[in-house]
Design a protein around this motif. Structure first.
Motif, mmCIF file in Angstrom:
data_model
loop_
_atom_site.group_PDB
_atom_site.id
_atom_site.type_symbol
_atom_site.label_atom_id
_atom_site.label_comp_id
_atom_site.label_asym_id
_atom_site.label_seq_id
_atom_site.Cartn_x
_atom_site.Cartn_y
_atom_site.Cartn_z
ATOM 1 N N SER A 243 31.154 -14.105 33.124
ATOM 2 C CA SER A 243 31.773 -14.291 31.807
ATOM 3 C C SER A 243 31.423 -15.627 31.148
ATOM 4 N N ASP A 244 31.086 -16.647 31.924
ATOM 5 C CA ASP A 244 30.678 -17.933 31.350
ATOM 6 C C ASP A 244 29.239 -17.907 30.845
ATOM 7 N N PHE A 245 28.489 -16.881 31.258
ATOM 8 C CA PHE A 245 27.052 -16.883 31.008
ATOM 9 C C PHE A 245 26.561 -15.717 30.138
ATOM 10 N N VAL A 246 27.290 -14.642 30.142
ATOM 11 C CA VAL A 246 26.842 -13.431 29.433
ATOM 12 C C VAL A 246 27.905 -12.998 28.426
ATOM 13 N N GLU A 247 27.471 -12.770 27.195
ATOM 14 C CA GLU A 247 28.385 -12.256 26.173
ATOM 15 C C GLU A 247 28.602 -10.758 26.355
ATOM 16 N N ASN A 248 27.507 -10.013 26.471
ATOM 17 C CA ASN A 248 27.615 -8.578 26.680
ATOM 18 C C ASN A 248 26.252 -7.992 27.066
ATOM 19 N N LEU A 249 26.285 -6.743 27.467
ATOM 20 C CA LEU A 249 25.079 -5.957 27.710
ATOM 21 C C LEU A 249 25.143 -4.773 26.755
ATOM 22 N N TRP A 250 24.020 -4.446 26.120
ATOM 23 C CA TRP A 250 24.082 -3.405 25.094
ATOM 24 C C TRP A 250 22.781 -2.617 25.024
ATOM 25 N N MET A 251 22.878 -1.472 24.369
ATOM 26 C CA MET A 251 21.692 -0.634 24.226
ATOM 27 C C MET A 251 21.671 -0.013 22.832
ATOM 28 N N LEU A 252 20.457 0.217 22.351
ATOM 29 C CA LEU A 252 20.213 0.943 21.107
ATOM 30 C C LEU A 252 19.119 1.960 21.374
ATOM 31 N N GLU A 253 19.277 3.128 20.782
ATOM 32 C CA GLU A 253 18.224 4.140 20.876
ATOM 33 C C GLU A 253 17.993 4.753 19.508
ATOM 34 N N ASN A 254 16.755 4.735 19.077
ATOM 35 C CA ASN A 254 16.373 5.394 17.836
ATOM 36 C C ASN A 254 15.878 6.792 18.198
ATOM 37 N N PHE B 39 22.985 -13.587 26.232
ATOM 38 C CA PHE B 39 23.464 -14.699 27.050
ATOM 39 C C PHE B 39 24.157 -15.761 26.215
ATOM 40 N N LYS B 40 25.213 -16.317 26.768
ATOM 41 C CA LYS B 40 25.788 -17.539 26.222
ATOM 42 C C LYS B 40 24.879 -18.708 26.611
ATOM 43 N N LEU B 41 25.007 -19.813 25.894
ATOM 44 C CA LEU B 41 24.038 -20.890 26.084
ATOM 45 C C LEU B 41 24.109 -21.550 27.461
ATOM 46 N N LEU B 42 25.260 -21.515 28.099
ATOM 47 C CA LEU B 42 25.364 -22.122 29.426
ATOM 48 C C LEU B 42 24.398 -21.460 30.417
ATOM 49 N N ALA B 43 24.039 -20.210 30.152
ATOM 50 C CA ALA B 43 23.120 -19.500 31.044
ATOM 51 C C ALA B 43 21.721 -20.087 31.024
ATOM 52 N N LEU C 173 19.308 -19.048 34.052
ATOM 53 C CA LEU C 173 17.902 -18.741 33.797
ATOM 54 C C LEU C 173 16.973 -19.921 34.049
ATOM 55 N N ASP C 174 17.516 -21.135 34.030
ATOM 56 C CA ASP C 174 16.738 -22.350 34.297
ATOM 57 C C ASP C 174 15.509 -22.459 33.388
ATOM 58 N N VAL C 175 15.745 -22.337 32.078
ATOM 59 C CA VAL C 175 14.673 -22.496 31.091
ATOM 60 C C VAL C 175 15.188 -23.365 29.955
ATOM 61 N N LYS C 176 14.274 -23.805 29.118
ATOM 62 C CA LYS C 176 14.646 -24.469 27.875
ATOM 63 C C LYS C 176 14.233 -23.560 26.727
ATOM 64 N N ALA C 177 15.190 -23.264 25.868
ATOM 65 C CA ALA C 177 14.942 -22.281 24.815
ATOM 66 C C ALA C 177 14.455 -22.896 23.518
ATOM 67 N N ALA C 178 14.330 -24.214 23.471
ATOM 68 C CA ALA C 178 13.973 -24.874 22.214
ATOM 69 C C ALA C 178 12.625 -24.406 21.686
ATOM 70 N N MET D 155 21.783 -11.219 38.275
ATOM 71 C CA MET D 155 22.233 -12.428 37.564
ATOM 72 C C MET D 155 23.246 -13.213 38.392
ATOM 73 N N ILE D 156 24.159 -12.535 39.040
ATOM 74 C CA ILE D 156 25.144 -13.225 39.869
ATOM 75 C C ILE D 156 24.451 -14.024 40.969
ATOM 76 N N SER D 157 23.371 -13.470 41.511
ATOM 77 C CA SER D 157 22.630 -14.157 42.574
ATOM 78 C C SER D 157 21.911 -15.409 42.075
ATOM 79 N N LEU D 158 21.698 -15.503 40.762
ATOM 80 C CA LEU D 158 20.938 -16.621 40.194
ATOM 81 C C LEU D 158 21.811 -17.782 39.719
ATOM 82 N N ILE D 159 23.122 -17.598 39.671
ATOM 83 C CA ILE D 159 24.001 -18.646 39.145
ATOM 84 C C ILE D 159 23.930 -19.891 40.027
#
Length: 247
Positions: free
Chosen positions: A13-24, A79-83, A88-93, A128-132
């Motif tokens: 919950s500190d790292f992920v806002e939601n999981l979602w899907m779209l299908e056209n 993802f929330k930014l704390l992730a 994820l251990d990346v820089k998104a800039a 994802m839980i394994s990567l925290i």
């Protein structure tokens, strides 16, 4: 368009806002406008035109027009930014307002995993839980809690005082990791929350905007249209509206 959205497991919950899907499901592309949402996305995508690929989407600070191809299927994690730092251990800039491709074997997800959304969510959640990472900086954790709890309406000064962290240092952290200032990010979070109000037909400021004129200008700056046009959502084209949870 078929849509589905679920909340993350409590551990995420500190790292992920939601999981979602779209299908056209149609034989024609679906034109959309991607709106800033204050999140960093990883998307798993398949269509007959483009086959299977995985993309990492940076923060959006402006609306962007695109299209979902015919018969396309999209599974995504927002993802929330704390992730960025602690999962994820990346820089998104470097990918703000753009995206980069991830390896086709990223997290072991394959085209076949897009056959069942619930099973996909279970599989990526375990990963994802394994990567925290342990030892999260409590100042950062508290800062993001306050930003999201206030829907971006707190000032930089208030946030700085409450987390006992110099505002200049916070801005350096934001610009270095996310390519955006704290104030700019809070404005996007506030905009995202305002979309839920607009979707319900509440076309007036509710989140510490100066006045109606300020509200309209900010909505137009971040969406490309005025609140009334967003509310109409002509042709079902605003992507963030698709992925707002139903209340």
């Amino acid at each position: 368009m078929i849509r589905k959205i679920i909340k993350p497991q409590p551990e995420l919950s500190d790292f992920v806002e939601n999981l979602w899907m779209l299908e056209n499901t149609s034989d024609s592309p679906h034109e959309i406008v991607v709106l800033p949402n204050g999140r960093f996305d990883i998307m798993f995508f398949y269509s007959p035109e483009q086959s299977f690929h995985i993309m990492r989407m940076g923060l959006e600070t402006e609306p962007a027009q695109t299209a979902i191809p015919p018969k396309a299927l999209l599974f995504a994690i927002s993802f929330k930014l704390l992730a960025i730092e602690y999962l994820l251990d990346v820089k998104a800039a470097s990918i703000i307002n753009t995206a980069d491709a991830l390896p086709k074997d990223f997290w072991g997800i394959t085209k076949e995993d897009l056959n069942d959304f619930d099973q996909f969510c279970d599989k990526v959640s375990v990963k994802m839980i394994s990567l925290i990472k342990p030892d999260i900086d409590p100042r950062k954790q508290k800062l993001f809690e306050l930003i999201y709890a206030s829907n971006g309406a707190m000032s930089v000064k208030e946030l700085s005082e409450k987390v006992f962290w110099n505002s200049r240092q916070i801005n350096r952290y934001f610009n270095d990791h996310f390519g955006i200032s704290l104030k700019a990010y809070c404005n996007i979070v506030r905009f995202k929350e305002s979309l839920e109000h607009i979707k319900e037909g509440r076309l007036f400021p509710e989140l510490n905007y100066t006045d109606q004129n300020h509200f309209i200008k900010e909505i137009k700056r971040l969406s490309g249209v005025v609140p009334k046009e967003l509310f109409k959502d002509k042709n079902d084209r605003f992507l963030l509206f698709h992925t707002l949870p139903k209340k």
